[in-house]
Design an enzyme around this catalytic site. Structure first.
Site, mmCIF file in Angstrom:
data_model
loop_
_atom_site.group_PDB
_atom_site.id
_atom_site.type_symbol
_atom_site.label_atom_id
_atom_site.label_comp_id
_atom_site.label_asym_id
_atom_site.label_seq_id
_atom_site.Cartn_x
_atom_site.Cartn_y
_atom_site.Cartn_z
ATOM 1 N N HIS A 1 0.844 -1.193 0.000
ATOM 2 C CA HIS A 1 0.000 0.000 0.000
ATOM 3 C C HIS A 1 0.880 1.244 0.000
ATOM 4 O O HIS A 1 2.072 1.182 0.306
ATOM 5 C CB HIS A 1 -0.950 0.030 1.214
ATOM 6 C CG HIS A 1 -0.274 0.415 2.500
ATOM 7 N ND1 HIS A 1 -0.091 1.731 2.884
ATOM 8 C CD2 HIS A 1 0.284 -0.331 3.486
ATOM 9 C CE1 HIS A 1 0.540 1.759 4.059
ATOM 10 N NE2 HIS A 1 0.779 0.521 4.435
ATOM 11 N N CYS A 2 0.274 2.373 -0.356
ATOM 12 C CA CYS A 2 0.939 3.667 -0.217
ATOM 13 C C CYS A 2 -0.082 4.606 0.425
ATOM 14 O O CYS A 2 -0.924 4.141 1.205
ATOM 15 C CB CYS A 2 1.471 4.180 -1.555
ATOM 16 S SG CYS A 2 0.256 4.225 -2.891
ATOM 17 N N GLU A 3 -0.030 5.881 0.136
ATOM 18 C CA GLU A 3 -0.975 6.796 0.783
ATOM 19 C C GLU A 3 -2.401 6.553 0.304
ATOM 20 O O GLU A 3 -3.332 6.468 1.099
ATOM 21 C CB GLU A 3 -0.581 8.249 0.523
ATOM 22 C CG GLU A 3 -1.477 9.247 1.238
ATOM 23 C CD GLU A 3 -1.012 10.684 1.091
ATOM 24 O OE1 GLU A 3 -1.563 11.546 1.796
ATOM 25 O OE2 GLU A 3 -0.097 10.955 0.276
ATOM 26 N N TYR B 1 -3.104 4.039 3.125
ATOM 27 C CA TYR B 1 -2.995 4.349 4.549
ATOM 28 C C TYR B 1 -3.954 5.461 4.955
ATOM 29 O O TYR B 1 -4.477 5.452 6.071
ATOM 30 C CB TYR B 1 -1.565 4.755 4.889
ATOM 31 C CG TYR B 1 -1.341 4.985 6.363
ATOM 32 C CD1 TYR B 1 -1.300 3.917 7.258
ATOM 33 C CD2 TYR B 1 -1.171 6.268 6.875
ATOM 34 C CE1 TYR B 1 -1.103 4.117 8.616
ATOM 35 C CE2 TYR B 1 -0.969 6.483 8.232
ATOM 36 C CZ TYR B 1 -0.938 5.409 9.092
ATOM 37 O OH TYR B 1 -0.738 5.616 10.444
#
Length: 208
Positions: A121-123, A160
């Site tokens: 995942h990232c932002e 996130y």
């Protein structure tokens, strides 16, 4: 249990494709994933933040050997707060591969191999997370000649930001939430990361 083994010295390759339409390497199609966790069929499969929370709380422990969460945000974002036990995997794909591909293989009581689940995942899980997941998938394919040590690979939809936005899930995080665009952070120009990731070299000499 036994230790996963592969022969990276047999492979030497530079640019790893980040094109989602080219998930094919050495004439091997990428193995199906999304067999363990409930997910949205995609390339790669998408899990919800609620599935992630269930995973963290142990609801899938009977079906898996272990899980690894790979946070693909920038360092200052990760340091500002991240999901509990997540590994920072900004662009150090060779280090991540080295760590994960030497993990133990575990079996259930009937002798069936239990999967090691990977969640990226990232932002927002729009660019960095999915791109890193595709890169890892190709490395796994090349280093195992299409046999795949990690067929169960997912991306957490919403990233996130969405996970942290649910108040009851914040107890599953260490720290808070630092946006990539934070004025107090040494942010990069955009979230595309095309030059930083798609041109990243993964060489066998670094994967011993």
């Amino acid at each position: 249990s036994t230790t996963a083994s592969f022969a990276p010295e047999q492979f030497s390759f530079g640019k790893v494709t980040s094109n989602p339409e080219s998930w094919v390497s050495n004439n091997h199609e990428f193995a199906p994933s999304g067999q363990v966790l409930p997910c949205e069929r995609n390339l790669p499969p998408l899990i919800t933040i609620h599935t992630m929370a269930s995973l963290l709380r142990g609801d899938f422990n009977h079906k898996i050997a272990r899980y690894t969460i790979l946070d693909c945000r920038y360092g200052y974002e990760y340091e500002g707060g991240h999901i509990r036990d997540a590994i920072h995997a900004d662009s150090n794909i060779k280090d991540v591969c080295h760590q994960l591909m030497h993990d133990e293989i575990k079996y259930d009581k009937d002798g069936r191999k239990l999967p090691h689940v990977l969640i990226f995942h990232c932002e927002f899980s729009k660019n960095r997370g999915p791109r890193m997941a595709r890169m890892f998938r190709e490395v796994d394919s090349r280093c195992t000649e299409g046999n795949y040590l990690f067929p169960e690979l997912y991306v957490m939809k919403g990233g996130y930001r969405e996970f942290y936005s649910v108040e009851q899930y914040r107890t599953l995080c260490d720290g808070g939430y630092t946006p990539m665009s934070s004025e107090d952070s040494p942010r990069c120009n955009n979230d595309n990361d095309e030059d930083r990731i798609s041109n990243y070299s993964v060489c066998s000499s670094h994967m011993h």
